[in-house]
Design a protein around this motif. Structure first.
Motif, short mmCIF file in Angstrom:
data_model
loop_
_atom_site.label_atom_id
_atom_site.label_comp_id
_atom_site.label_asym_id
_atom_site.label_seq_id
_atom_site.Cartn_x
_atom_site.Cartn_y
_atom_site.Cartn_z
N ARG A 182 -1.16 8.82 13.51
CA ARG A 182 -1.71 8.88 12.16
C ARG A 182 -1.10 7.85 11.21
O ARG A 182 -1.67 7.54 10.16
CB ARG A 182 -1.49 10.30 11.62
CG ARG A 182 -2.32 10.61 10.39
CD ARG A 182 -2.09 12.01 9.89
NE ARG A 182 -0.82 12.16 9.23
CZ ARG A 182 0.04 13.14 9.47
NH1 ARG A 182 -0.25 14.06 10.36
NH2 ARG A 182 1.18 13.22 8.83
N LYS A 238 0.85 -1.20 0.00
CA LYS A 238 0.00 0.00 0.00
C LYS A 238 0.89 1.24 0.00
O LYS A 238 1.85 1.33 0.76
CB LYS A 238 -0.92 -0.02 1.23
CG LYS A 238 -1.79 1.21 1.36
CD LYS A 238 -1.23 2.22 2.33
CE LYS A 238 -1.93 3.56 2.29
NZ LYS A 238 -1.43 4.50 3.29
N ASP A 262 -4.99 2.31 4.42
CA ASP A 262 -4.27 1.28 5.19
C ASP A 262 -5.21 0.10 5.46
O ASP A 262 -4.83 -1.07 5.35
CB ASP A 262 -3.83 1.83 6.57
CG ASP A 262 -2.95 3.07 6.46
OD1 ASP A 262 -2.22 3.20 5.48
OD2 ASP A 262 -3.00 3.90 7.40
N GLY A 283 -7.86 8.38 5.97
CA GLY A 283 -6.66 7.53 6.13
C GLY A 283 -6.97 6.05 5.90
O GLY A 283 -6.16 5.18 6.20
MG MG Z 1 -2.29 7.46 6.16
#
Ligand code: MG
Ligand code: ADP
Ligand code: ASP
Length: 517
Positions: free
Chosen positions: A292, A31, A237, A234
């Motif tokens: 994060r 990723k 992931d 986000g």
């Molecule tokens: Mg991220």
């Protein structure tokens, strides 16, 4: 909008698939985050990493939007709702330019570039229409909000796939609406792993077997009605581990802009160092409490597996990074790392005499679950007969309102003042495998913070027993993190054994001069 959702293949229609045996080459999911695909030069680094990985095994690639793009798209949606279509158009134009420049850099073949540009223009034209619809209605439904936010990944995946082809590899982009089935909790959808597994077998496995590298859009999925969903900010992931679990991959690598998971955010604590190995639980707690570097739900799909998850740096790809495993390091490292949730809120509830402590706890947990509010901490202060609830600042208002409503319902109109919100706090969390000596750690941290006149407003331990959180005023969080990091002897620091004095490295000394010796 119907046209658009029509274009999205109904992931749950893929049930025809038959589970296929896993091939002999190891399968890895790689990723790449926003900075890693942030411009043409970065994408070339990504191409090199993928070339190396695909020489050693089968590879599935997951990409985020180019850096800054998702923020711009979300802002464009907001501007459109506010009737400022010209601002929305300007933001979309910036997104267009960022992709144009990268495609000029990466795609020298005219046909390939033209194909990419036409895909990109089609998507941005759709987005413009969604924004116009938002302006007309002066509102954005959660589904339309997700469609707009998802565009960055739908623009970057075909670009990365084209860059791989331009560099001699077989690759194709595929939208995760064909692969990741979710519920319809727009903005923070949850995967349906059985349906996802079937879709991956039907859509991804044949590509992998044919030697083609699939480049999948991170962040997005599809609900049962065919509408696009997103997994939360986000969330790419999370997409990577969902796909890895569905395909029973051997390994996941999350390529980002730092050398792995550090003992604290390296951009805030310069003497922080990379942690070689962490357990799933430790990494989950770190992410849940604000680090994060990982989406909070990233480790969920692999918890029941043994799939290692690596965190590595796209821009220093020879560095080893961090390995996250089911059990973590064999030698128990005690405290591993600190994480910070900067924007948090402390909600205090005063208990009415009629309600028992367990009843109020139950009420708090139930109320939060009903509105999908994630509680970071809940504790009862017996001396003051008060309950403390800590949530992310963004959820403070809705959580406090829901608690007020529930109290009013139960107590026939409770006093408004029984729920008080302080949204100027931060949460500092200490994470480590089996923090057995919690009392000792709390004492050391509290003493160190106390000696710098930092007041700890609340403390709490997570049920995982891997983490311990301290709530401090937001204005103190920077100093509190540095002091605790130093006190718990984390990171790259110099210890003077004769006096047991600890000196931070030069960078940190510059940030908080009082630590200079
Ligand atoms: Mg991220
Ligand atoms: P990506 O775009 O690759 O997904 P993110 O910006 O989401 O990258 O996450 C990487 C960032 O996470 C780092 O640049 C760093 O500032 C931040 N971060 C916070 N806590 C940590 C930590 N403990 N270790 C490493 N990075 C951290
Ligand atoms: N592009 C999405 C975001 O910015 C998802 C991700 O980058 O992981 O939140």
């Amino acid at each position: 909008m119907n046209n658009t959702t029509d274009k999205i293949l109904h992931a749950r229609d893929c049930r025809c698939a038959v589970a296929q045996s896993v091939g002999t080459r190891p399968l890895r999911v790689l990723k790449f985050g926003g900075t890693s695909v942030g411009d043409g030069a970065s994408i070339l680094q990504v191409v090199d990493i993928i070339r190396g990985a695909s020489a050693e095994g089968d590879t599935v690639v997951v990409v985020s939007a180019m850096s800054g793009v998702t923020n711009k798209l979300i802002e464009a949606g907001k501007q459109a709702v506010a009737g400022e279509m010209w601002r929305a158009s300007r933001l979309l134009q910036e997104v267009r330019t960022q992709h144009n420049i990268a495609s000029l850099y990466l795609l020298t073949d005219e046909d390939a570039r033209r194909r990419y540009l036409s895909t990109k223009d089609g998507l941005l034209d759709d987005c413009r229409r969604w924004c116009e619809e938002a302006t007309r209605q002066a509102a954005l439904s959660p589904a339309l909000q997700d469609l707009i936010a998802s565009l960055g990944e739908r623009l970057s995946a075909p670009l990365v796939a084209a860059a791989l082809v331009a560099n001699g590899m077989r690759a194709t982009s595929i939208e995760a609406t064909h692969l990741v089935a979710t519920d319809n909790h727009y903005g923070s959808a949850n995967p349906d792993m059985d349906a996802t597994r079937e879709c991956c077998e039907a859509q991804l496995r044949p590509l992998i077997k044919s030697g083609t590298i699939p480049v999948v859009t991170g962040f997005i999925g599809v609900a049962a009605d065919g509408s696009l969903t997103t997994l939360g900010r986000g969330g790419s992931d999370y997409s990577a581990t969902i796909l890895a679990a569905a395909l029973q991959a051997q390994e996941v690598t999350i390529w980002t802009d730092v050398d792995g998971i550090f003992t604290a955010d390296p951009h805030e604590v310069p003497c922080a160092t990379t942690i070689p190995e962490l357990s799933y639980q430790e990494a989950s707690d770190l992410a849940y409490f604000g680090a994060r570097v990982l989406h909070p739900k990233t480790l969920r799909p692999v918890f029941e597996t043994n799939i290692p998850v690596w965190i590595r740096n796209t821009f220093a790809s020879s560095n080893v990074g961090t390995k996250i495993t089911k059990r973590g390091p064999v030698i128990d490292g005690g405290v591993s790392a600190l994480s910070v949730m900067r924007d948090a809120a402390l909600i205090t509830l005063t208990r009415s005499r009629e309600a028992s402590v367990p009843d109020v706890f139950e009420m708090i947990l139930g109320t939060a679950a009903n509105i999908y509010s994630e509680l970071l901490m809940v504790s009862y202060l017996s001396l003051r007969d008060k309950f403390c609830v800590v949530v992310a600042a963004g959820a403070a208002h809705s959580t406090a309102e829901a608690l007020r409503r529930e109290l009013a319902k139960r107590l026939n109109g409770a006093d408004e003042n029984s729920v008080v919100v302080d949204d100027s706090v931060s949460v500092l969390t200490v994470v480590g495998q089996s923090l057995v000596d919690v009392k000792g750690i709390v004492k050391r941290a509290l003493n160190a913070l106390g000696s710098e006149n930092i007041n700890v407003l609340a403390t709490g331990q997570a049920s995982s027993e891997c983490s311990l959180s301290l709530v401090v005023s937001r204005r103190d969080i920077g100093t509190a993190t540095l002091i605790t990091h130093r006190e718990l002897k984390r990171g790259h620091q110099i210890y003077d054994s004769s006096t047991d004095l600890l000196h931070q490295n030069l960078d940190t000394t510059l940030r908080i001069p009082e630590f200079n010796s």
